[in-house]
Enzyme design. Sequence first.
Site, short mmCIF file in Angstrom:
data_model
loop_
_atom_site.label_atom_id
_atom_site.label_comp_id
_atom_site.label_asym_id
_atom_site.label_seq_id
_atom_site.Cartn_x
_atom_site.Cartn_y
_atom_site.Cartn_z
N GLY A 11 -11.25 69.80 15.18
CA GLY A 11 -11.96 70.81 14.39
C GLY A 11 -11.29 71.01 13.04
O GLY A 11 -10.08 70.95 12.95
N VAL A 23 1.75 66.52 2.18
CA VAL A 23 2.20 65.25 2.78
C VAL A 23 2.24 64.16 1.70
O VAL A 23 3.24 63.45 1.54
CB VAL A 23 1.26 64.82 3.95
CG1 VAL A 23 1.54 63.40 4.39
CG2 VAL A 23 1.39 65.80 5.12
N GLY A 104 -5.67 67.64 21.31
CA GLY A 104 -6.31 66.36 21.57
C GLY A 104 -5.84 65.32 20.56
O GLY A 104 -5.57 64.16 20.92
N ASP A 128 -7.62 78.37 16.03
CA ASP A 128 -7.41 79.12 17.28
C ASP A 128 -5.99 79.63 17.49
O ASP A 128 -5.76 80.49 18.34
CB ASP A 128 -7.79 78.26 18.49
CG ASP A 128 -9.30 78.15 18.65
OD1 ASP A 128 -10.02 78.92 17.98
OD2 ASP A 128 -9.75 77.30 19.43
N ARG A 172 -11.64 79.32 21.84
CA ARG A 172 -12.19 78.59 23.00
C ARG A 172 -11.45 78.92 24.29
O ARG A 172 -12.05 79.32 25.26
CB ARG A 172 -12.08 77.10 22.70
CG ARG A 172 -13.28 76.30 23.07
CD ARG A 172 -13.09 74.87 22.66
NE ARG A 172 -11.71 74.61 22.25
CZ ARG A 172 -11.32 73.55 21.59
NH1 ARG A 172 -12.19 72.65 21.25
NH2 ARG A 172 -10.06 73.36 21.27
N GLY A 186 -9.73 97.75 14.38
CA GLY A 186 -9.85 99.02 15.10
C GLY A 186 -10.91 99.00 16.19
O GLY A 186 -11.61 100.00 16.42
P1 ATP Z 1 -9.37 71.28 18.17
O1 ATP Z 1 -8.30 72.18 18.74
O2 ATP Z 1 -9.85 71.75 16.88
O3 ATP Z 1 -10.46 70.96 19.14
P2 ATP Z 1 -8.21 68.76 18.83
O4 ATP Z 1 -7.31 67.85 18.10
O5 ATP Z 1 -7.69 69.34 20.13
O6 ATP Z 1 -8.65 69.87 17.83
P3 ATP Z 1 -10.06 67.05 20.30
O7 ATP Z 1 -11.52 66.84 20.12
O8 ATP Z 1 -9.56 67.49 21.61
O9 ATP Z 1 -9.60 68.03 19.12
O10 ATP Z 1 -9.31 65.67 19.96
C1 ATP Z 1 -9.56 64.99 18.74
C2 ATP Z 1 -9.65 63.51 19.00
O11 ATP Z 1 -8.39 63.04 19.51
C3 ATP Z 1 -10.66 63.10 20.07
O12 ATP Z 1 -11.97 63.02 19.56
C4 ATP Z 1 -10.14 61.74 20.48
O13 ATP Z 1 -10.52 60.76 19.55
C5 ATP Z 1 -8.62 61.93 20.37
N1 ATP Z 1 -8.06 62.21 21.70
C6 ATP Z 1 -8.06 63.38 22.37
N2 ATP Z 1 -7.45 63.28 23.57
C7 ATP Z 1 -7.03 61.98 23.66
C8 ATP Z 1 -6.34 61.23 24.65
N3 ATP Z 1 -5.94 61.78 25.79
N4 ATP Z 1 -6.09 59.92 24.39
C9 ATP Z 1 -6.49 59.35 23.25
N5 ATP Z 1 -7.15 60.02 22.28
C10 ATP Z 1 -7.42 61.31 22.47
#
Ligand code: ATP
Length: 323
Positions: A11, A23, A104, A128, A172, A186
């Site tokens: 996100g 960076v 993720g 979040d 979430r 408040g």
């Molecule tokens: P947000 O908290 O905003 O959802 P996030 O980084 O947790 O951000 P995700 O959709 O869970 O968002 O993960 C982003 C991308 O990372 C996924 O679309 C996928 O391509 C990759 N990804 C997530 N989990 C894995 C995994 N276990 N192995 C490999 N790639 C992953």
Amino acid sequence: MDRIGVYTSGGDAPGMNACVRAVVRTAINNGIKVTGIRRGYEGMIEDDMVNMTSRSVANILQLGGTILKTARCEEFRTPEGRSKAMENLKARGIEALVCIGGNGSYAGALALSQEYGIPCIGIPGTIDNDLYGTDFTIGYDTAINTALDAIDKIRDTADSHNRVFIVEVMGRDAGFIGLDVGIAGGAEGIVIPEDRDDVEKIMRHFNRGDKRSKSFSIIIVAEGDEIGGSQELTERLRTLHPDLDIRTTVLGHIQRGGSPTARDRILASRLGYEAVHGLMKGLKDVAVGIINGSPNYTPFDTAITNTKSVNYELVRMAEVLAR
Ligand code: ATP
């Protein structure tokens, strides 16, 4: 280290641009070249990448969203997808990665590093605030201020009409946004995933007739609460108290947008700067964060498997102050 890649993933969150800028400029200042990877892992697989200079990140510090774009990518979850991504990174001479995103995205970076040994460092970017290893995530401060601005406006109309407003905010799996916005706004009630009694407390509040002592009420609900969100709470309350004039508002995606606050710009700048310094020190497979004002590096697997929880003392405080 001759060249690193930077990308935003998952996100979007306000402040990601400030982080990309930090960076790029920190790396270039240290003689490291930078490639921007567009659309997160999707762009890595499709070779959607661009070489960046200090000028490519001029005038983006104040912009919401992410100039690199972001995406969710199912293919990257497969070894075949990651193999394609790695071929593209190799062909472009990218020797390390800076990943700005959530849990993720960290998991994706860790998988790539475990399979191919490419050093990765994560930067917490999500509104979040639910990532372990940092007090705050990039985008959180902007999101709560945006939500608060909306709630202050709702308060004016709630007061004029003696209404109960149920306002759904993002969050979430975590109630950070709900709790902080509830305290700052408040709210008479705060419904968050971490508090299993919150709905009962609100029902008790209205049953007690506390509503008579106040002309209106604002109740904040986190989208991820186990009750299911604002519609469900509205229905429960309406059934029990048909006399109440209840309105429901879902703030939705406005919480993700907008120019980042000063706090988010500074946090994003620090995290981007520290991430590059971390890579230069030889750190890998860690997420950078700021804890009690100081930079901190948490191994990816620790950051991914642990959860950060809201401060329950603040939940109690919010109840007392709302009376
Ligand atoms: P947000 O908290 O905003 O959802 P996030 O980084 O947790 O951000 P995700 O959709 O869970 O968002 O993960 C982003 C991308 O990372 C996924 O679309 C996928 O391509 C990759 N990804 C997530 N989990 C894995 C995994 N276990 N192995 C490999 N790639 C992953």
